[in-house]
Structure formats: C-alpha cells, structure tokens
Design an enzyme around this catalytic site. Structure first.
Site, PDB file in Angstrom:
ATOM      1  N   HIS A  86       0.843  -1.199   0.000  1.00 47.77           N
ATOM      2  CA  HIS A  86       0.000   0.000   0.000  1.00 47.77           C
ATOM      3  C   HIS A  86       0.878   1.248   0.000  1.00 47.77           C
ATOM      4  O   HIS A  86       2.066   1.199   0.359  1.00 47.77           O
ATOM      5  CB  HIS A  86      -0.896  -0.041   1.251  1.00 47.77           C
TER       6      HIS A  86
ATOM      7  N   ARG B 144       1.458   3.691   1.844  1.00 45.70           N
ATOM      8  CA  ARG B 144       2.167   4.153   3.045  1.00 45.70           C
ATOM      9  C   ARG B 144       3.311   3.228   3.440  1.00 45.70           C
ATOM     10  O   ARG B 144       4.053   3.533   4.379  1.00 45.70           O
ATOM     11  CB  ARG B 144       1.201   4.259   4.231  1.00 45.70           C
ATOM     12  N   LYS B 145       3.452   2.115   2.748  1.00 43.00           N
ATOM     13  CA  LYS B 145       4.450   1.132   3.170  1.00 43.00           C
ATOM     14  C   LYS B 145       5.844   1.482   2.644  1.00 43.00           C
ATOM     15  O   LYS B 145       6.011   2.337   1.786  1.00 43.00           O
ATOM     16  CB  LYS B 145       4.035  -0.264   2.701  1.00 43.00           C
ATOM     17  N   GLY B 146       6.850   0.771   3.165  1.00 47.02           N
ATOM     18  CA  GLY B 146       8.243   1.089   2.841  1.00 47.02           C
ATOM     19  C   GLY B 146       8.571   0.921   1.377  1.00 47.02           C
ATOM     20  O   GLY B 146       9.385   1.672   0.815  1.00 47.02           O
TER      21      GLY B 146
END
Length: 363
Positions: free
Chosen positions: A170, A172-174
């Site tokens: 997603h 917002r992930k790294g």
C-alpha cells in the site's frame, strides 16, 4: 516514485502482458522471496487478500479461534472473520506494542488453531516466544508483516519468522506500488494451494504459455481474483532495488525525531529493540496521560502538518463485539500520535514537523 518506475511500467506496456500473475509478477516473487528469506512468494492484490489466502490454506474454518495481536489495522481481524473463524485479541506489550506472549498463552482454548502475530509499525514482536507457544500447543504461526519489508528479528528477515507471512505494498508502506501484497512461506504446498485459489481455483494463465496443445482449465473449487497486475509488479521490482536506500532515508528521519523528542516533556518516543531492525513504516509518539491527544493533533494540523492516531485497538471496534478488556492496547490507542514518516521527507520538512509538534504541546 521516479523515472525508473515509469520506465519499468513502459516495458510492461511494450510486452503486451498487463494482466495479473504474469512475467513481471514471477520475477518479483522470486526476488522478494530471497529478500525476505523464504523459499516461495506469491503476489496478491493487497495484504488483506494475502491474509485471507493464508488462513484458507492453513485450513481455518467456522468454529475455529485465531489469536490476533490487538494493536493493528482491523484488516487482520477482518481476515479471520472472512475465513469464518473468530478472532480472539491478545493484549500488547507497552514497549514495542506487539502481542504479549503471556496474553496469548492465557487465551488458548480447545478451539484455538493458530496465532496471527502483527509486526506493529513494521517492528517484529517476540517470535521466538510465539513459536514456543505455538509448538507447545500444536498451533500454526502466521506473521502479519504488512508494514515490515526490510525489518529484522535477531538478524532474521521479517517474513521468515513463521509458517506464513503476509506483506502490504500500500502507498504508506516502505516499498509500494500504491496497492498490492504478497504471501510468503518456506512451504511449497501452502503457496501452491494459495496460487490456485488466487486465480479462481485454476492455475494462472502464464503456466499455459507455450503449450503444444490447447489447454482448457477445469474449475473444481471456488477461488478468487486476488492477482497483482504486471504493471504493479514492474513498479515493485524497481522498489525492491531501492529498498536499502528507502529504509536508510526513513531511519535518518527517525533518528532526527528521536533526538528532538526523547527529552521533551509530555512525549515518549517509540522503541527500537536492540535485537531488531525497525523499518519505520510509521513514527508514533506516545502522549502523556495528562495531555489531550486529540486537541494536540488538531493544533498540529492547524499549522499544516498532518498527524493521526497510531493504529487501532481492534477489540474496541464494534464489528468484533467488544467482548474483551485489553488495558494496554486501549490505553495506547487513546494516547498515540503518528507524525509524518516517509522516505521523501526533506530536512526542512523534518524541521517543520519537529517545530510544529514542539510548539503545539501545552506549556
């Protein structure tokens, strides 16, 4: 995102294979499995579908209970409900917010089939303790590693710590393609079964490429469309190349936040345990009980700096019936404050966040 990702997408456009479970997906699966230290990986449309597939291939059914770390976005508990089972939430440790092993052990009943442990904000919990409990009681162990790409536990990569693990890509992930996910495991049987289920119950089309006959798949069981597109997989292949630099950028921001906030009255900084590497998917401050967290958040937002609550104390959500009392999770749910954390933050932006948060605290 940058020019490298755009070039990778253009290559997929030229290939003519835009659909899911194609060549770009297979390349990413092979590379991602090596990165997280497992033998196999399966790309999925998102982490929720990876969690559901994992529970399905583990044989979870109505009447079963699954112990879930409470402090998590409700996708974790939802996957258990979607599989027909009952999530039973374990309270968390006050330091790293992961499921407390003592709470897990106390919740085991004859209906318990497994433990779904969450890497909160990306930092793995105590998986040695979780494994010992699972083995003692004959349970499976599943790692919700949604936020944990690049994290480690006692030098072992997140994703390799349980029978199965699920990741999120997603926004917002790294590492990210906007959406997407992966299911990983050392067990070929589980991933092979999940691969069929994620393509309506048949083998993906790529397995029929180059056949000398006209293969016509037969449907013998109910499956789903949980495939990642090759466009997204192409982005993920570039993001995987960039993972070390993206992690380094996040860790640099976390270091600056630590230095600014660790001695500031009214706030506690998040903990990175000494035997782990934190990927800093989120940076979550703990606000002192005497400070109104919500009012503080509104003052920060008024200055144009975004902030939010940490994540959910799942057992408090109405969908789960509010049948449990988990004081540590409930307390932190009321006091956590997430501030901007991503790899593109500039020094000036970090300074602005630090100055705004500090000025918004009551004097």
């Amino acid at each position: 995102m940058g020019e490298e990702e755009l070039a990778a997408v253009a290559e997929v456009f030229r290939s003519g294979w835009l659909a899911g479970a194609g060549p770009a997906c297979r390349r990413f699966e092979e590379r991602f499995a090596k990165t997280v230290g497992t033998a196999h990986a399966l790309t999925t449309s998102n982490c929720g579908s990876a969690l559901f597939l994992g529970l399905s291939v583990l044989g979870v059914k109505p009447g079963d209970e699954v112990i879930v770390g409470d402090y998590t976005f409700p996708a974790t508990g939802h996957a258990v409900l979607q599989a027909g089972a009952t999530p039973v939430f374990a309270d968390i440790r006050p330091d790293d917010w992961s499921a407390d092993p003592a709470s897990i052990e106390a919740l085991i009943t004859p209906r318990t089939v497994g433990i779904l442990a969450v890497d909160v904000a990306g930092q793995p919990g105590d998986f040695d303790a979780y494994r010992a409990i699972a083995d003692k009681h004959g349970l499976w162990l599943f790692e919700d590693a949604a936020c944990a790409a690049g994290a480690t536990y006692k030098t072992r990569p997140a994703g390799s710590l349980a029978d199965l693990a699920a990741f999120s890509f997603h926004g917002r992930k790294g590492i990210t393609a906007g959406e997407g996910g992966a299911l990983v495991s050392d067990r070929e049987d589980l991933i092979a079964r999940a691969r069929k289920l994620h393509t309506y119950g048949i083998e993906p089309a790529i397995t029929r490429e180059g056949s000398g006959a006209l293969p016509i798949p037969e449907f013998h069981e109910l499956g789903y469309n949980f495939r990642l597109s090759d466009v997204q997989a192409a982005i993920m292949n570039v993001q995987l190349d960039r993972l070390p630099d993206l992690l380094s950028a996040r860790r640099s921001v976390a270091k600056r936040y630590h230095e600014a906030f660790e001695n500031l009255p009214g706030l506690d900084v998040p903990v990175e345990l000494p035997d782990r590497e934190h990927p800093w998917q989120a940076y979550i401050l703990t606000v002192a009980p005497e400070i109104d967290r919500d009012a503080l958040a509104l003052r920060i937002r008024e200055q144009g700096v975004q902030c939010n609550f940490g994540t959910y104390s799942s057992h408090l959500q109405p969908i789960y019936g509010k049948k449990q009392t988990l004081p540590v999770s409930a307390d932190l749910f009321a006091r956590h404050l997430a501030i901007p954390m991503h790899a593109n933050l500039t020094d000036d932006q970090v300074d602005r966040v630090i100055g705004t948060v500090s000025a918004a605290l009551p004097s």
